[in-house]
Design a protein around this motif. Structure first.
Motif, PDB file in Angstrom:
ATOM      1  N   LEU A  67       0.846  -1.192   0.000  1.00 22.74           N
ATOM      2  CA  LEU A  67       0.000   0.000   0.000  1.00 22.74           C
ATOM      3  C   LEU A  67       0.880   1.240   0.000  1.00 22.74           C
ATOM      4  CD1 LEU A  67      -2.877   1.268   0.387  1.00 22.74           C
ATOM      5  CD2 LEU A  67      -2.455   1.137   2.846  1.00 22.74           C
ATOM      6  N   VAL A  68       0.642   2.149  -0.935  1.00 20.64           N
ATOM      7  CA  VAL A  68       1.306   3.446  -0.948  1.00 20.64           C
ATOM      8  C   VAL A  68       0.275   4.510  -0.572  1.00 20.64           C
ATOM      9  CG1 VAL A  68       2.586   5.151  -2.303  1.00 20.64           C
ATOM     10  CG2 VAL A  68       2.925   2.703  -2.734  1.00 20.64           C
ATOM     11  N   LEU A  69       0.579   5.311   0.418  1.00 20.43           N
ATOM     12  CA  LEU A  69      -0.295   6.395   0.863  1.00 20.43           C
ATOM     13  C   LEU A  69       0.285   7.703   0.343  1.00 20.43           C
ATOM     14  CD1 LEU A  69      -0.848   5.261   4.569  1.00 20.43           C
ATOM     15  CD2 LEU A  69      -2.386   4.908   2.619  1.00 20.43           C
ATOM     16  N   VAL A  70      -0.438   8.352  -0.542  1.00 18.04           N
ATOM     17  CA  VAL A  70       0.057   9.550  -1.220  1.00 18.04           C
ATOM     18  C   VAL A  70      -0.571  10.791  -0.587  1.00 18.04           C
ATOM     19  CG1 VAL A  70       0.343  10.694  -3.452  1.00 18.04           C
ATOM     20  CG2 VAL A  70       0.168   8.192  -3.344  1.00 18.04           C
TER      21      VAL A  70
ATOM     22  N   ARG B 221     -13.012   9.531  -4.433  1.00 15.34           N
ATOM     23  CA  ARG B 221     -13.831   8.372  -4.070  1.00 15.34           C
ATOM     24  C   ARG B 221     -14.514   8.509  -2.710  1.00 15.34           C
ATOM     25  NH1 ARG B 221     -12.004   7.630  -8.653  1.00 15.34           N
ATOM     26  NH2 ARG B 221     -11.263   5.623  -9.465  1.00 15.34           N
ATOM     27  N   GLY B 222     -14.214   9.606  -2.000  1.00 11.47           N
ATOM     28  CA  GLY B 222     -14.825   9.799  -0.687  1.00 11.47           C
ATOM     29  C   GLY B 222     -14.181  10.977   0.015  1.00 11.47           C
TER      30      GLY B 222
ATOM     31  N   ASP C  24     -21.980  13.541  -4.160  1.00 18.51           N
ATOM     32  CA  ASP C  24     -22.026  12.111  -4.526  1.00 18.51           C
ATOM     33  C   ASP C  24     -20.793  11.357  -4.042  1.00 18.51           C
ATOM     34  OD1 ASP C  24     -24.518  12.210  -5.803  1.00 18.51           O
ATOM     35  OD2 ASP C  24     -23.609  12.919  -7.659  1.00 18.51           O
ATOM     36  N   TRP C  25     -20.095  11.901  -3.047  1.00 20.40           N
ATOM     37  CA  TRP C  25     -18.949  11.209  -2.455  1.00 20.40           C
ATOM     38  C   TRP C  25     -19.372  10.598  -1.120  1.00 20.40           C
ATOM     39  CZ3 TRP C  25     -15.778  16.314  -2.851  1.00 20.40           C
ATOM     40  CH2 TRP C  25     -15.420  16.550  -4.192  1.00 20.40           C
ATOM     41  N   PRO C  26     -18.977   9.362  -0.834  1.00 25.57           N
ATOM     42  CA  PRO C  26     -19.306   8.773   0.465  1.00 25.57           C
ATOM     43  C   PRO C  26     -18.474   9.382   1.590  1.00 25.57           C
ATOM     44  CG  PRO C  26     -17.931   7.276  -0.791  1.00 25.57           C
ATOM     45  CD  PRO C  26     -18.280   8.406  -1.717  1.00 25.57           C
ATOM     46  N   ALA C  27     -19.090   9.493   2.755  1.00 28.44           N
ATOM     47  CA  ALA C  27     -18.363   9.939   3.953  1.00 28.44           C
ATOM     48  C   ALA C  27     -17.597   8.749   4.522  1.00 28.44           C
ATOM     49  CB  ALA C  27     -19.343  10.483   4.990  1.00 28.44           C
ATOM     50  N   LEU C  28     -16.297   8.931   4.707  1.00 29.09           N
ATOM     51  CA  LEU C  28     -15.441   7.842   5.190  1.00 29.09           C
ATOM     52  C   LEU C  28     -14.979   8.050   6.624  1.00 29.09           C
ATOM     53  CD1 LEU C  28     -13.316   7.333   1.964  1.00 29.09           C
ATOM     54  CD2 LEU C  28     -15.326   6.059   2.704  1.00 29.09           C
TER      55      LEU C  28
ATOM     56  N   LEU D 252      -9.128   0.509   2.058  1.00 29.14           N
ATOM     57  CA  LEU D 252      -8.401  -0.552   1.378  1.00 29.14           C
ATOM     58  C   LEU D 252      -9.149  -1.012   0.127  1.00 29.14           C
ATOM     59  CD1 LEU D 252      -7.025  -2.773   4.286  1.00 29.14           C
ATOM     60  CD2 LEU D 252      -5.724  -1.344   2.721  1.00 29.14           C
ATOM     61  N   GLU D 253     -10.461  -1.103   0.218  1.00 27.14           N
ATOM     62  CA  GLU D 253     -11.244  -1.479  -0.965  1.00 27.14           C
ATOM     63  C   GLU D 253     -11.045  -0.464  -2.093  1.00 27.14           C
ATOM     64  OE1 GLU D 253     -15.283  -1.804   0.177  1.00 27.14           O
ATOM     65  OE2 GLU D 253     -14.954  -3.487   1.556  1.00 27.14           O
TER      66      GLU D 253
END
Length: 480
Positions: free
Chosen positions: A123-126, A186-187, A212-216, A475-476
């Motif tokens: 996983l790379v976190l940018v 994406r969120g 239209d973005w989900p709250a994460l 992660l998804e």
């Protein structure tokens, strides 16, 4: 990729916390920031320099920092210009307008570094830079959507509710972004919430409905963030920690181009020490036990500003009263008899008089020294790093401050022992050296374990994000 609605919304901290959280889940994590702007830099194992935030994020991921984690680093030298560091090495200086033209040519190096990290990691976190909505800078962008599109990396947008207007900030970002850029998001996350989270549930719903973005995640304010090294000079504007029973007062003049100011953080963490950040227009306090001249990105211009504030007069009075002075890196150069810049590295070629408190002279020339160091100072071991341009010599070097393993004598000390200059950063992060300084200044013994405290804070930050962010959904999204 984590982008923000603005600067200082908590991107660096969130990436650090997620790096530790996903590492604790057993993943191989690497942090990445395509383009950073900071004079608070760190030395890497592969012999270069990156932003301090990426070094902290690497630590959170329990890996050594690498130049590939921050392939483009801008180190401001003036209001409109900066040194451009690419994959750890200086490529020269550029004014803001010129850099906008240079950016597209740097994308190849950015993508090369990103690919290098991808090969090492699960996983790379940018981390993005500034605001995702700076559409005036979109052409040739390598820091935010330009990188996300080029590397096909999904984006999470972060808003800061603590500064107010978070609904407008997030919804407004969607409104101004080109459609293809907005489609990368994406969120969203809302950071630094205070109070009852149920009171903002409708706010989260409203943002989702309008974008239209989900709250994460709604992330409560994390009060221990100030225990971690800050990268942005905005941190210097934070309210000082009140210490009415402090035994020592340490004054630090805030130079316009101050660098590596995290040297002060371990002193801030000491209960018996009050670090006074002296701002322009304010004299150096007459009752300070120690004055620290910090690092500087441009020593000669900062020395001119130091004199303009009258701090040179205050410092000489402090020394006459028997006070102590410590110059770190650029501050060490200022304490000498002269500073010469024959090649015009910092500006027009010049030679200027120093403050004359150490019998040394500095010439700004040669390769920049970027190296981790160990050694002893006044017989006490320490570990730190050097990050400087220039060679400093003179009779004062016959009284060195430190002995660097494999390199010999380092720094200089005045004849009366009250003025010290050194190129070693990170002195006070080493518990042994910091306790030695506190003892010499008459402070009570300290049991503070600074580096262990950083680790504990990263663990606490990871637990905080585990509780308030949907990490499984992240992660998804990362997996596509």
């Amino acid at each position: 990729m984590f982008q923000g609605t603005g600067s200082d919304v908590g991107k660096s901290l969130i990436v650090a916390g997620l790096a530790r959280a996903f590492t604790l889940r057993g993943l191989k994590v690497r942090p990445f920031k395509p383009q950073n702007m900071s004079n608070n830099a760190a030395v890497t194992e592969d012999g270069g320099e990156i932003g301090r935030a990426q070094a902290l994020q690497a630590r959170a991921a329990r890996v050594a920092p690498s130049v590939h984690m921050n392939p483009v680093l801008l180190k401001p030298q003036s209001e409109i210009g900066a040194q451009v560091v690419v994959q750890g090495r200086s490529r020269g200086n550029a004014k803001a307008a010129d850099y906008q033209k240079l950016k597209p040519s740097l994308l190849a190096a950015v993508l090369e570094s990103y690919a290098h990290l991808r090969e090492q990691a699960d996983l790379v976190l940018v981390e993005g830079a500034g605001s995702a909505s700076e559409i005036n800078l979109r052409a040739g962008d390598i820091a935010n959507m330009g990188f996300a599109r080029a590397a096909d990396v999904p984006v999470i947008l972060i808003g800061d509710i603590d500064r107010g207007g978070v609904i407008a900030s997030l919804v407004g970002t969607k409104a101004v972004l080109p459609q293809d850029d907005a489609a990368m998001i994406r969120g969203f996350l809302v950071n630094r919430f205070r109070g009852d989270p149920t009171l903002f549930a409708s706010g989260m719903d409203e943002i989702s409905a309008r974008t239209d973005w989900p709250a994460l995640g709604l992330i409560p304010f994390f009060p221990h963030a100030r225990r971690l090294p800050a990268e942005d000079a905005l941190a210097l504007d934070a309210a000082a920690i009140a210490k009415p029973h402090a035994k020592l007062r340490i004054a630090v003049p805030l130079l316009p181009r101050i660098a590596n100011f995290d040297d002060l953080d371990p002193l801030d963490a000491e209960p018996s020490v009050e670090v006074i950040r002296v701002r322009p227009g304010t004299p150096l306090p007459a009752d300070a036990d120690l004055v620290i001249l910090p690092g500087s990105k441009t020593t000669i211009p900062d020395l001119a500003d130091f004199r303009h504030e009258g701090w040179d007069i205050d410092l000489l009075a402090h020394v006459r009263r028997g006070g102590r002075v410590l110059g770190l890196c650029g501050g060490y150069q200022m304490l000498g008899r002269s500073i010469a810049d024959p090649a015009g590295i910092e500006g027009p070629p010049a030679t200027v008089p120093g403050l004359g408190l150490l019998e040394v002279d500095t010439v700004l020339a040669g390769e920049k020294r970027l190296v981790a160091v160990t050694g002893t100072a006044e017989g006490v071991p320490f570990a730190g790093y050097e990050m400087h341009m220039g060679v400093t010599e003179g009779p004062g070097r016959a009284r060195p401050f430190a002995l660097i393993d494999g390199a010999g004598d380092e720094g200089a000390v005045s004849q009366d022992g009250r003025v010290i200059g050194t190129y070693a950063h990170g002195l006070f992060a080493d518990d042994r050296q910091r306790r030695h300084w506190l003892a010499r200044l008459g402070a009570p013994p300290s049991d503070l374990a600074y580096e262990a405290g950083i680790e504990a804070t990263l663990d606490a930050l990871a637990a905080h994000l585990e509780a308030h962010v949907d990490l499984d959904r992240l992660l998804e999204i990362a997996r596509g």
